[in-house]
Design a protein around this motif. Structure first.
Motif, PDB file in Angstrom:
ATOM      1  N   LYS A 346       0.808  -1.224   0.000  1.00 45.55           N
ATOM      2  CA  LYS A 346       0.000   0.000   0.000  1.00 45.55           C
ATOM      3  C   LYS A 346       0.843   1.277   0.000  1.00 45.55           C
ATOM      4  CE  LYS A 346      -3.382  -2.572   2.720  1.00 45.55           C
ATOM      5  NZ  LYS A 346      -3.996  -2.741   4.055  1.00 45.55           N
ATOM      6  N   ILE A 347       2.171   1.131   0.080  1.00 42.15           N
ATOM      7  CA  ILE A 347       3.046   2.297   0.184  1.00 42.15           C
ATOM      8  C   ILE A 347       2.991   3.149  -1.084  1.00 42.15           C
ATOM      9  CG2 ILE A 347       5.466   3.025   0.354  1.00 42.15           C
ATOM     10  CD1 ILE A 347       4.178   2.000   2.974  1.00 42.15           C
ATOM     11  N   ASN A 348       2.783   4.459  -0.904  1.00 38.89           N
ATOM     12  CA  ASN A 348       2.839   5.391  -2.038  1.00 38.89           C
ATOM     13  C   ASN A 348       3.768   6.577  -1.780  1.00 38.89           C
ATOM     14  OD1 ASN A 348       1.362   7.064  -0.276  1.00 38.89           O
ATOM     15  ND2 ASN A 348      -0.589   6.480  -1.193  1.00 38.89           N
ATOM     16  N   THR A 349       4.311   6.642  -0.566  1.00 40.20           N
ATOM     17  CA  THR A 349       5.232   7.728  -0.198  1.00 40.20           C
ATOM     18  C   THR A 349       6.461   7.125   0.470  1.00 40.20           C
ATOM     19  OG1 THR A 349       3.386   9.251   0.154  1.00 40.20           O
ATOM     20  CG2 THR A 349       5.497   9.852   1.143  1.00 40.20           C
ATOM     21  N   LEU A 350       7.630   7.487  -0.028  1.00 40.69           N
ATOM     22  CA  LEU A 350       8.873   6.943   0.524  1.00 40.69           C
ATOM     23  C   LEU A 350       9.733   8.089   1.054  1.00 40.69           C
ATOM     24  CD1 LEU A 350      10.434   4.191   0.770  1.00 40.69           C
ATOM     25  CD2 LEU A 350      11.755   4.968  -1.181  1.00 40.69           C
ATOM     26  N   VAL A 351      10.067   8.011   2.344  1.00 39.61           N
ATOM     27  CA  VAL A 351      10.943   9.005   2.977  1.00 39.61           C
ATOM     28  C   VAL A 351      12.242   8.290   3.325  1.00 39.61           C
ATOM     29  CG1 VAL A 351      11.175  10.662   4.862  1.00 39.61           C
ATOM     30  CG2 VAL A 351       8.911  10.142   3.930  1.00 39.61           C
ATOM     31  N   ALA A 484      13.953   3.047 -10.257  1.00 41.20           N
ATOM     32  CA  ALA A 484      13.141   1.828 -10.138  1.00 41.20           C
ATOM     33  C   ALA A 484      11.912   2.064  -9.262  1.00 41.20           C
ATOM     34  CB  ALA A 484      13.984   0.695  -9.572  1.00 41.20           C
ATOM     35  N   LEU A 485      12.068   2.868  -8.209  1.00 46.51           N
ATOM     36  CA  LEU A 485      10.934   3.180  -7.338  1.00 46.51           C
ATOM     37  C   LEU A 485       9.841   3.903  -8.112  1.00 46.51           C
ATOM     38  CD1 LEU A 485      12.787   4.312  -4.095  1.00 46.51           C
ATOM     39  CD2 LEU A 485      11.173   2.413  -4.253  1.00 46.51           C
ATOM     40  N   GLN A 486      10.251   4.825  -8.962  1.00 46.65           N
ATOM     41  CA  GLN A 486       9.274   5.559  -9.767  1.00 46.65           C
ATOM     42  C   GLN A 486       8.566   4.634 -10.747  1.00 46.65           C
ATOM     43  OE1 GLN A 486      11.971   8.546 -11.214  1.00 46.65           O
ATOM     44  NE2 GLN A 486      11.609   9.928  -9.487  1.00 46.65           N
ATOM     45  N   LYS A 487       9.303   3.637 -11.255  1.00 47.25           N
ATOM     46  CA  LYS A 487       8.710   2.686 -12.201  1.00 47.25           C
ATOM     47  C   LYS A 487       7.648   1.808 -11.544  1.00 47.25           C
ATOM     48  CE  LYS A 487      12.470   2.267 -15.572  1.00 47.25           C
ATOM     49  NZ  LYS A 487      13.507   1.365 -16.146  1.00 47.25           N
ATOM     50  N   VAL A 488       7.844   1.511 -10.249  1.00 47.44           N
ATOM     51  CA  VAL A 488       6.848   0.674  -9.562  1.00 47.44           C
ATOM     52  C   VAL A 488       5.738   1.508  -8.928  1.00 47.44           C
ATOM     53  CG1 VAL A 488       8.469  -1.195  -9.131  1.00 47.44           C
ATOM     54  CG2 VAL A 488       8.185   0.578  -7.390  1.00 47.44           C
ATOM     55  N   ILE A 490       6.023   4.506  -7.049  1.00 42.69           N
ATOM     56  CA  ILE A 490       6.307   5.359  -5.881  1.00 42.69           C
ATOM     57  C   ILE A 490       6.831   6.699  -6.404  1.00 42.69           C
ATOM     58  CG2 ILE A 490       7.487   5.541  -3.659  1.00 42.69           C
ATOM     59  CD1 ILE A 490       5.700   3.095  -3.843  1.00 42.69           C
ATOM     60  N   GLN A 491       5.945   7.658  -6.554  1.00 44.21           N
ATOM     61  CA  GLN A 491       6.325   8.949  -7.134  1.00 44.21           C
ATOM     62  C   GLN A 491       6.715   9.976  -6.074  1.00 44.21           C
ATOM     63  OE1 GLN A 491       6.686   9.246 -10.378  1.00 44.21           O
ATOM     64  NE2 GLN A 491       5.875   7.183 -10.753  1.00 44.21           N
ATOM     65  N   LEU A 532       3.095  14.441   7.054  1.00 43.53           N
ATOM     66  CA  LEU A 532       2.683  13.618   5.912  1.00 43.53           C
ATOM     67  C   LEU A 532       1.530  12.699   6.289  1.00 43.53           C
ATOM     68  CD1 LEU A 532       6.153  12.556   4.418  1.00 43.53           C
ATOM     69  CD2 LEU A 532       4.496  14.098   3.361  1.00 43.53           C
ATOM     70  N   LYS A 533       1.559  12.187   7.522  1.00 41.05           N
ATOM     71  CA  LYS A 533       0.539  11.230   7.965  1.00 41.05           C
ATOM     72  C   LYS A 533      -0.834  11.880   8.153  1.00 41.05           C
ATOM     73  CE  LYS A 533       1.419   7.968  10.913  1.00 41.05           C
ATOM     74  NZ  LYS A 533       1.829   7.272  12.150  1.00 41.05           N
ATOM     75  N   LYS A 534      -0.864  13.205   8.249  1.00 44.11           N
ATOM     76  CA  LYS A 534      -2.153  13.889   8.410  1.00 44.11           C
ATOM     77  C   LYS A 534      -3.038  13.692   7.185  1.00 44.11           C
ATOM     78  CE  LYS A 534      -0.620  17.347  11.754  1.00 44.11           C
ATOM     79  NZ  LYS A 534      -0.351  18.785  12.015  1.00 44.11           N
ATOM     80  N   ASN A 535      -2.396  13.445   6.049  1.00 44.39           N
ATOM     81  CA  ASN A 535      -3.161  13.115   4.839  1.00 44.39           C
ATOM     82  C   ASN A 535      -3.398  11.604   4.837  1.00 44.39           C
ATOM     83  OD1 ASN A 535      -4.197  12.583   2.322  1.00 44.39           O
ATOM     84  ND2 ASN A 535      -2.701  13.809   1.205  1.00 44.39           N
ATOM     85  N   PRO A 536      -4.641  11.158   5.049  1.00 46.23           N
ATOM     86  CA  PRO A 536      -4.898   9.711   5.164  1.00 46.23           C
ATOM     87  C   PRO A 536      -4.559   8.933   3.899  1.00 46.23           C
ATOM     88  CG  PRO A 536      -6.957  10.959   5.002  1.00 46.23           C
ATOM     89  CD  PRO A 536      -5.869  11.958   5.170  1.00 46.23           C
ATOM     90  N   LYS A 537      -4.417   9.615   2.778  1.00 47.46           N
ATOM     91  CA  LYS A 537      -4.079   8.932   1.526  1.00 47.46           C
ATOM     92  C   LYS A 537      -2.613   8.514   1.481  1.00 47.46           C
ATOM     93  CE  LYS A 537      -7.615  11.220  -1.287  1.00 47.46           C
ATOM     94  NZ  LYS A 537      -7.865  12.088  -2.467  1.00 47.46           N
ATOM     95  N   ASN A 538      -1.785   9.168   2.297  1.00 45.38           N
ATOM     96  CA  ASN A 538      -0.355   8.852   2.314  1.00 45.38           C
ATOM     97  C   ASN A 538      -0.091   7.580   3.117  1.00 45.38           C
ATOM     98  OD1 ASN A 538       0.416  11.076   0.792  1.00 45.38           O
ATOM     99  ND2 ASN A 538       0.728  12.377   2.584  1.00 45.38           N
TER     100      ASN A 538
END
Length: 652
Positions: A346-351, A484-488, A490-491, A532-538
């Protein structure tokens, strides 16, 4: 923070605490002896079941009536009692329709209608499924140290004229402590030695070792790199930097949501449906069947309940995850539990951290600029001076040529906070920062002002002779990882570092990371992730390796630690560990997670589909409990074959 882990001796509803590393009942599945004890109930039940079936088959005269009931009853208890107990506890807590409740009434019902072997077999298959799940989780966890083990164990304190080794908690403010080379500083304080060189990367993320002078503040968790130093304690251990970070970890962990396994959620819907259907099978025919006999339809309803036990589901799901965990382990990736495979999909944000995560954490010469000298001659002068120093930057310079400088230096002296001065081949050589050269009225090139990395300026005979700048190197696969992250998919990628902001921005630009922030304390990193976590979509994954990363690893949806060089506290706090320290493994972890989830859902669809067919046949009186049991076994075997595919897949 820690909770009892569910096992076959104490089955709890299917929830998984991401930082659960203890077993209150004394079972440690990492050890051989306790691991064997875990399998004993299933082995006893299986053995007695096989013997009982054999005795039934040969139609022995003594194996009848109460002897038969008692035999199968004893066979049922090792695997059945924990489930019945868990079902009863759930009912007392107001949660009636659990898989434990369904298992209990179905198997007790089987005994009520005289189908003893089936009752034992159904519960045995459930127990085997639990063992598969436990094996998957325990293999992933391994022998990870407890979180608080990273605290400094000893402090060498001056008392009554001697140096005594004591617990850091017993040292009071104002006492003086001694730190030897290579030791961690146990408490916050002020340096009372003339100077010291400290590795603060684990606390601040600063890639460059910090040389400090007398009177400067030092922090617990820093590592002394050179010479024995003495520190006057300014804070008690409970208020020290490392204790504060550990406290942040605990608080962040407490805020993390728990992840329930799918079977637990599904059972809340599935269980009441099949229970009500079983009641309907018993009672509704009364209004439509002329020769209705209550006991006959009760018998059919109990068969329906036995068939409806979600054994194949319980087995096929952990088997799928086990395949995923195994595939990840083969690729140098350790997941601490099956739920984190799900979370990773479900990950869409990578820090990410910088030092030690996308960089090697090792200094190397990036550029040499010589003025008025050939590069090799210039480096000979520089190395002759640096041979007199043990500073990490000096070591990086001396790596330029392994056989040595060929020039020798004399009268080398250190100018505090500025650099070194000495004589090489009869010429006065200055090596250090701008302040050193400015103090000798030597003008340096303006271009040196734009260099953000560590820079060493050199003057020979009071003339500016050039410079060397040294920086931490990017890991070999750092750039390809971002691509590679962008290809899978994770933008949204962000870099947070305790290193200088200028250095952080430069590294981020090299990697084509749009958002980067440097100069951050552990609290600052945590705040950024909380925003970042305040946005439930992240859905956030964080990759780091230092003690300073631990609070963020705990607060993120998935914490990923570099396990080869990472700190113990980061490895302990993380959900996923990259054993090889290659950031590109994160991409593989995502791919493996997604494939695992796909196979798990295939197994669920298969198990559920077969189950529904047999349920319909059972309700119509066209299937027996043994057919249901064998249907479960067949589905489980297909699930095993499906899960094995994960081991054969390529993740490149």
């Amino acid at each position: 923070m820690k909770k009892k882990k569910r096992n076959l001796r104490d089955i709890k509803p299917h929830t998984e605490d991401k930082h659960n590393h203890s077993h209150d009942d004394g079972h440690n599945h990492g050890g051989e002896s306790s691991g064997f004890k875990t399998y004993v109930p299933a082995v006893i039940s299986f053995t007695m079941l096989i013997i009982g079936i054999a005795l039934d088959y040969f139609d022995t005269t003594f194996f009848k009536d109460w002897i038969r009931i008692i035999w199968y009853g004893i066979a049922y208890i090792p695997v059945g009692f924990p489930v019945v107990k868990a079902g009863w506890k759930s009912i007392k807590n107001g949660d009636v329709f659990t898989e434990f409740f369904l298992m209990s009434i179905a198997t007790v019902g089987a005994f009520a209608i005289g189908e003893y072997p089936e009752g034992v077999a159904v519960m045995l298959f459930y127990a085997v499924g639990e063992l598969f799940q436990d094996a998957a989780v325990n293999k992933a966890k391994g022998n990870i140290k407890a979180l608080l083990d990273v605290r400094p164990k000893e402090a060498n304190v001056f008392r009554n004229g001697d140096v005594k080794s004591v617990s850091p908690e017993t040292v009071t403010i104002g006492e003086k402590i001694q730190i030897r080379v290579g030791e961690k500083i146990p408490l916050d304080g002020v340096l009372i030695s003339e100077k010291g060189t400290l590795n603060t990367a684990a606390l601040t993320g600063e890639s460059k070792p910090d040389t400090i002078l007398k009177g400067a503040s030092v922090f617990a968790g820093s590592i002394n790199l050179e010479n024995v130093i003495e520190v006057e304690v300014t804070k008690e251990f409970k208020d020290s930097s490392i204790a504060r970070i550990l406290d942040l970890v605990q608080n962040a962990t407490a805020r993390k949501s728990k992840t329930e396994l799918f079977i637990r959620k599904f059972a809340r819907i599935y269980t009441p449906i099949v229970v009500y259907l079983a009641i309907a099978v018993t009672l509704i025919p009364y209004f439509f069947v002329d020769d209705y006999v209550f006991t006959d339809w009760l018998y059919r309803a109990l068969i329906f309940l036995v068939i409806s036990c979600p054994c194949a589901l319980v087995i096929s799901i952990p088997l799928g995850y086990f395949g995923g965990l195994g595939a990840a382990s083969k690729n140098g990736i350790l997941f601490k539990g099956a739920s984190f495979l799900d979370a990773m999909t479900k990950i869409n944000t990578l820090v990410m951290d910088k030092t030690g995560t996308v960089t090697k954490g090792v200094f190397k010469i990036k550029e040499i600029k010589a003025i008025g000298y050939a590069e090799k001659e210039f480096m000979k002068y520089l190395m002759a001076i640096e041979e007199q120093s043990t500073h990490p930057i000096a070591k990086a310079i001396l790596a330029y040529k392994e056989e040595g400088s060929e020039f020798s230096a004399s009268d080398v002296s250190e100018i505090a906070g500025k650099g070194l001065k000495g004589t090489v081949n009869g010429k006065t050589v200055l090596v250090g920062n701008k302040a050193l050269l400015t103090a000798h009225n030597i003008e340096v090139l303006a271009e040196t002002e734009t260099i953000v990395e560590s820079i060493v300026l050199v003057a020979i005979e009071n003339e500016f002779a050039g410079y060397v700048f040294i920086a931490d190197e990017l890991k070999d696969d750092a750039k390809e990882t971002i691509t590679a992250l962008q290809k899978v998919g994770i933008q949204n990628i962000m870099m947070l570092s305790g290193d200088k902001d200028a250095i952080t921005q430069k590294v981020a630009a090299e990697l084509h990371i749009a958002t980067a922030k440097g100069g951050l304390l552990p609290e600052d990193k945590l705040n950024e992730v909380e925003i970042l976590k305040k946005n439930p979509k992240n859905k956030i994954a964080f990759i780091g390796d230092g003690i300073n990363d631990a609070p963020v690893l705990a607060a993120s949806d998935v914490g990923i630690a570099m396990g080869g060089l990472g700190s113990d506290v980061a490895i302990e706090t993380a959900d996923v560990i990259i054993q090889t320290d290659q950031p590109s493994k994160v991409v593989k972890a995502i791919k493996i997670s997604r494939s695992t989830r796909k196979i798990v859902w295939q197994n669920i669809a298969l198990a559920f589909g077969v189950k529904m067919i047999v349920l319909i046949l059972g309700a119509g009186g066209m299937a027996t409990m043994w057919e249901a049991v064998f249907a479960d076994v067949g589905v489980a075997l297909l699930a095993i074959l499906n899960a094995v595919r994960l081991q054969k897949m390529s993740w490149d």
